[in-house]
Design an enzyme around this catalytic site. Sequence first.
Site, mmCIF file in Angstrom:
data_model
loop_
_atom_site.group_PDB
_atom_site.id
_atom_site.type_symbol
_atom_site.label_atom_id
_atom_site.label_comp_id
_atom_site.label_asym_id
_atom_site.label_seq_id
_atom_site.Cartn_x
_atom_site.Cartn_y
_atom_site.Cartn_z
ATOM 1 N N SER A 51 -3.068 19.397 7.221
ATOM 2 C CA SER A 51 -3.703 18.451 8.042
ATOM 3 C C SER A 51 -2.734 17.346 8.490
ATOM 4 O O SER A 51 -2.353 16.750 9.683
ATOM 5 C CB SER A 51 -4.730 17.774 7.589
ATOM 6 O OG SER A 51 -4.261 16.822 6.413
ATOM 7 N N TYR A 155 -6.256 1.691 2.273
ATOM 8 C CA TYR A 155 -5.271 2.534 1.520
ATOM 9 C C TYR A 155 -4.908 2.044 0.235
ATOM 10 O O TYR A 155 -5.008 2.747 -0.752
ATOM 11 C CB TYR A 155 -4.169 2.872 2.577
ATOM 12 C CG TYR A 155 -3.004 3.544 1.977
ATOM 13 C CD1 TYR A 155 -3.297 4.772 1.421
ATOM 14 C CD2 TYR A 155 -1.709 2.837 1.581
ATOM 15 C CE1 TYR A 155 -2.142 5.500 0.784
ATOM 16 C CE2 TYR A 155 -0.696 3.391 0.822
ATOM 17 C CZ TYR A 155 -0.958 4.753 0.549
ATOM 18 O OH TYR A 155 0.250 5.473 -0.031
ATOM 19 N N ASN A 184 9.474 1.461 -0.187
ATOM 20 C CA ASN A 184 9.666 2.159 1.205
ATOM 21 C C ASN A 184 10.612 3.529 0.771
ATOM 22 O O ASN A 184 11.760 3.281 0.676
ATOM 23 C CB ASN A 184 10.423 1.379 2.022
ATOM 24 C CG ASN A 184 9.330 0.146 2.342
ATOM 25 O OD1 ASN A 184 8.759 -0.582 1.591
ATOM 26 N ND2 ASN A 184 9.119 0.148 3.891
ATOM 27 N N ASP A 296 2.056 -9.387 6.602
ATOM 28 C CA ASP A 296 3.248 -8.822 6.414
ATOM 29 C C ASP A 296 3.885 -9.976 5.601
ATOM 30 O O ASP A 296 4.219 -11.070 5.771
ATOM 31 C CB ASP A 296 4.056 -8.736 7.561
ATOM 32 C CG ASP A 296 3.961 -7.282 8.132
ATOM 33 O OD1 ASP A 296 3.242 -6.367 7.371
ATOM 34 O OD2 ASP A 296 4.516 -6.886 8.951
#
Length: 340
Positions: A51, A155, A184, A296
């Site tokens: 997907s 999430y 990251n 953020d």
Amino acid sequence: MPAQPTEQTTPTTPSRPLKLVVTGGAGYVGSVCAARLVEAGHDVTVVDDLSTGHADAVPEGARFVEGDAAEVSQTLLADGFDGVLHFAAKSLVGESMQDPGKYWHGNVLTSLRLLDAMRAHGTPRLVFSSTAATYGEPDVAPIPESAPTQPTNTYGATKLAIDHAIGTYARAHGLAAVSLRYFNVAGAHGRFGERHTTETHLIPIVLQVATGERGQVQIYGEDYPTDDGTAVRDYIHVTDLADAHLLALDHARAGEHRIYNLGNGTGFSVRQVIEACREVTGHPIPAAVGGRRAGDPAVLVAASDRAREELGWKPERTDLRDIVADAWRFTQDRRGTAAS
């Protein structure tokens, strides 16, 4: 002059090859991890529904089974496996807020069904792809594993829920489990790299300006309490990340669930990332400054001392320019392949 390729060593050959399932092994991190496992001599089966993954990202030497991880595991694990590395997940933060059900079903229920299949078939080890998003917006840097887990998006909440579930299965059923919380992830490992349909990560977005796919890069906020006013993040090379998974397999212990942060421990600002991309690509990469995005944090940097001490893990590819150079080389190779 473009940076030279970073050295990529072959992982240490295990005392005995393990028979392993890698869910989501056709995606970015999953494919690099599957490749490192094959290089280390393990018997690897990749499960991916494609997907978001790519069939050509499955490494040579690995078996590929196309399908949903929860469905496939019910029968596949009956063949007898030494462990599962679980990467399959929905991972777009914005989408998770707009369609939370997709993430609770796709991430949490899939993982619970996988855990049940592992228990039913006696699969003893699990390494889970978790995330720094479980911490939300911590007010401490670097961030240790002891920091409060207060995710600010669906999430991150689903990943934290899976971490909790894994802990209870480990204690109740003797599962040997490790969760790795990434910061990251960037860079590439040979022909395995980052290619998302919807790109949200800074380095590939900046490189898309260099390739002409974007006109400029947007900087969200230049008034943070950092050296240059832009947000600071911890970038870890994807090969270093994958190697931590191999070490986690070796250090997983029955009845225990261990959690480790994975990052360089060094932060780079948005402006530093853009400048590194300019140096590597030779492109001016125009940038526009806008306001901050809600939620953020100014600085997100990992404290990875626990992984260093307990797993013997140490990131080897820590120079930002080298990380960008590997990502750029992968991008150029993909564009060359598409053009031929």
